[in-house]
Design a protein around this motif. Structure first.
Motif, short mmCIF file in Angstrom:
data_model
loop_
_atom_site.label_atom_id
_atom_site.label_comp_id
_atom_site.label_asym_id
_atom_site.label_seq_id
_atom_site.Cartn_x
_atom_site.Cartn_y
_atom_site.Cartn_z
N ALA A 176 27.03 -61.47 -3.95
CA ALA A 176 26.84 -62.92 -4.03
C ALA A 176 25.62 -63.21 -4.88
CB ALA A 176 26.66 -63.51 -2.64
N LEU A 177 25.78 -64.14 -5.83
CA LEU A 177 24.65 -64.58 -6.65
C LEU A 177 23.97 -65.75 -5.94
CD1 LEU A 177 26.31 -64.46 -10.20
CD2 LEU A 177 25.03 -62.66 -9.01
N SER A 178 22.81 -65.49 -5.38
CA SER A 178 22.14 -66.51 -4.57
C SER A 178 21.72 -67.71 -5.40
CB SER A 178 20.90 -65.90 -3.90
OG SER A 178 21.26 -64.84 -3.06
N ALA A 179 21.84 -68.89 -4.81
CA ALA A 179 21.41 -70.13 -5.46
C ALA A 179 19.98 -70.44 -5.03
CB ALA A 179 22.34 -71.27 -5.08
N TYR A 180 19.08 -70.57 -6.00
CA TYR A 180 17.70 -70.92 -5.71
C TYR A 180 17.42 -72.39 -5.98
CZ TYR A 180 17.25 -65.89 -5.49
OH TYR A 180 17.43 -64.57 -5.15
N THR A 181 18.21 -72.97 -6.86
CA THR A 181 18.15 -74.40 -7.15
C THR A 181 19.58 -74.84 -7.49
OG1 THR A 181 17.94 -74.28 -9.57
CG2 THR A 181 15.91 -73.99 -8.28
N PRO A 182 19.82 -76.13 -7.63
CA PRO A 182 21.15 -76.58 -8.04
C PRO A 182 21.56 -76.07 -9.43
CG PRO A 182 19.93 -78.39 -7.05
CD PRO A 182 18.96 -77.27 -7.22
N ALA A 183 20.58 -75.65 -10.24
CA ALA A 183 20.88 -75.18 -11.60
C ALA A 183 21.14 -73.68 -11.67
CB ALA A 183 19.73 -75.54 -12.54
N THR A 184 20.94 -72.95 -10.59
CA THR A 184 21.15 -71.50 -10.60
C THR A 184 22.62 -71.18 -10.85
OG1 THR A 184 19.39 -71.23 -8.96
CG2 THR A 184 20.84 -69.36 -9.33
N VAL A 185 22.86 -70.23 -11.74
CA VAL A 185 24.23 -69.79 -12.02
C VAL A 185 24.68 -68.86 -10.89
CG1 VAL A 185 25.72 -68.52 -13.60
CG2 VAL A 185 23.92 -70.01 -14.50
N THR A 186 25.72 -69.27 -10.17
CA THR A 186 26.23 -68.46 -9.07
C THR A 186 27.65 -67.96 -9.32
OG1 THR A 186 26.97 -70.46 -7.92
CG2 THR A 186 24.78 -69.63 -7.37
N ASP A 187 28.23 -68.39 -10.42
CA ASP A 187 29.58 -67.94 -10.79
C ASP A 187 29.47 -66.74 -11.73
OD1 ASP A 187 32.59 -68.37 -11.10
OD2 ASP A 187 31.89 -68.53 -13.18
N ARG A 188 30.08 -65.65 -11.34
CA ARG A 188 29.91 -64.42 -12.11
C ARG A 188 30.49 -64.54 -13.53
NH1 ARG A 188 28.32 -59.38 -10.14
NH2 ARG A 188 28.24 -60.35 -8.10
N ASP A 211 13.27 -72.07 -10.13
CA ASP A 211 12.40 -73.06 -9.47
C ASP A 211 12.54 -74.38 -10.22
OD1 ASP A 211 10.53 -74.20 -7.84
OD2 ASP A 211 8.80 -73.23 -8.75
N VAL A 212 12.81 -75.46 -9.51
CA VAL A 212 12.95 -76.76 -10.15
C VAL A 212 11.62 -77.13 -10.82
CG1 VAL A 212 13.32 -79.22 -9.78
CG2 VAL A 212 14.73 -77.54 -8.56
N GLY A 213 11.70 -77.47 -12.09
CA GLY A 213 10.50 -77.82 -12.83
C GLY A 213 9.94 -76.69 -13.67
N LEU A 214 10.61 -75.51 -13.65
CA LEU A 214 10.13 -74.36 -14.41
C LEU A 214 11.17 -73.96 -15.46
CD1 LEU A 214 8.03 -72.05 -14.79
CD2 LEU A 214 9.43 -70.72 -13.18
N THR A 215 10.75 -73.87 -16.70
CA THR A 215 11.60 -73.42 -17.79
C THR A 215 10.98 -72.20 -18.46
OG1 THR A 215 12.63 -75.55 -18.27
CG2 THR A 215 12.49 -74.01 -20.10
N ALA A 216 11.82 -71.24 -18.82
CA ALA A 216 11.33 -70.02 -19.47
C ALA A 216 12.25 -69.61 -20.60
CB ALA A 216 11.21 -68.89 -18.46
N LEU A 217 11.64 -69.05 -21.62
CA LEU A 217 12.33 -68.55 -22.80
C LEU A 217 11.95 -67.08 -22.95
CD1 LEU A 217 14.00 -69.57 -25.34
CD2 LEU A 217 11.78 -69.88 -26.44
N ALA A 218 12.95 -66.19 -23.07
CA ALA A 218 12.66 -64.75 -23.10
C ALA A 218 13.42 -64.07 -24.23
CB ALA A 218 13.04 -64.10 -21.77
#
Length: 277
Positions: A176-188, A211-218
């Motif tokens: 299961a891909l856990s949801a940390y925020t509403p934007a977390t991808v949980t569909d494989r 985390d809501v309010g956090l954006t990262a580029l990698a």
């Protein structure tokens, strides 16, 4: 004859010494946990959290510092977790070497962008953060070093997974891909599509996913064989990281990743360009 030994003051028993040692160990571990939670703290604050005298906290911190488990921040009188904690967290010598190789690039990125830069590697089904540099004179609210972060909810994680096969990715991730925020991808299936896009574009973006309010580029760091061995990310508040800001950050990020990869023996420099996130 009087038994004078009964009148002599007695020192601590073996049991009492053992209890004292256990208490000291427990307090030392608590210091490490407090620094992991807050990023950095002074001796006065540590003593208050531990409920001990400042001199006691100072002795404990000094013992940890001798083992490189904590280090003092220059000119601030505060302490943070040291490089030695990575060894106890199970990091290999190769990972420590990689963190050293990436640190100059991370510092340049942090200075240039004024944001937080993290270095991560794949470890036991998670992204292990092995270094963090905070730019712009800011103080990070959380120290990620030594933490294992979900792969599917972070830009670093997606970079670390992007060149693995779907079967390899499925083996690494939990069922299961856990949801940390509403934007977390949980569909494989959606995640696999994102990883394929990351492989093509050469970078990953995560907006409010961990985390809501956090954006990262990698972007990836490669070894001499071209294999992705680490990920370098720039992160900050979502309100600052709109598409225009990500466009500004991407070029320097890819250049620094190429520089670190070159130090590890890889010569190909990734192209620069940003697509819709």
């Amino acid at each position: 004859m009087r038994n004078t030994t009964r009148d002599l003051p007695r020192g601590p028993t073996s049991a009492q010494k053992g209890e004292s040692t256990v208490q000291s160990v427990d307090r030392a571990v608590t210091i490490l946990e407090l620094l992991a939670q807050h990023g950095s703290l002074g001796v006065t604050a540590l003593a208050a959290d531990l409920g001990v005298h400042k001199s006691t906290a100072s002795r404990l911190v000094a013992a940890l510092e001798r083992r490189d488990l904590v280090e003092q921040i220059a000119d601030r009188g505060q302490y943070r977790l040291g490089a030695g904690i990575l060894r106890l967290a199970g990091a290999t010598d190769a990972r420590l070497d990689l963190a050293d190789a990436a640190r100059p690039a991370a510092r340049r990125l942090a200075d240039l962008t004024g944001e937080t830069v993290n270095v991560a590697v794949l470890s036991s089904g998670a992204a292990l953060y092995v270094d963090q540099i905070v730019g712009g004179g800011r103080h990070s609210s959380y120290n990620w070093v030594g933490q294992r972060i979900p792969l599917h909810a972070t830009s670093n994680g997606k970079v670390l997974l992007c060149e693995l096969s779907e079967a390899e990715v499925d083996d690494i991730l939990d069922d299961a891909l856990s949801a940390y925020t509403p934007a977390t991808v949980t569909d494989r299936a959606t995640l696999h599509r994102q990883l394929a896009q990351t492989k093509v574009s050469g970078y990953a973006v995560a907006i409010d996913e961990l985390d809501v309010g956090l954006t990262a580029l990698a972007a990836p760091v490669r070894d001499a064989r071209g294999v992705i061995v680490a990920s370098l990310s720039v992160s900050g508040p979502t309100f600052r990281f709109d598409e225009a800001r990500r466009e500004q950050v991407l070029g320097p990020l890819l250049e620094e990743c190429a520089e670190v990869s070159a130090r590890l023996g890889w010569r190909e420099i990734p192209s620069v360009g940003i697509a819709d996130s």
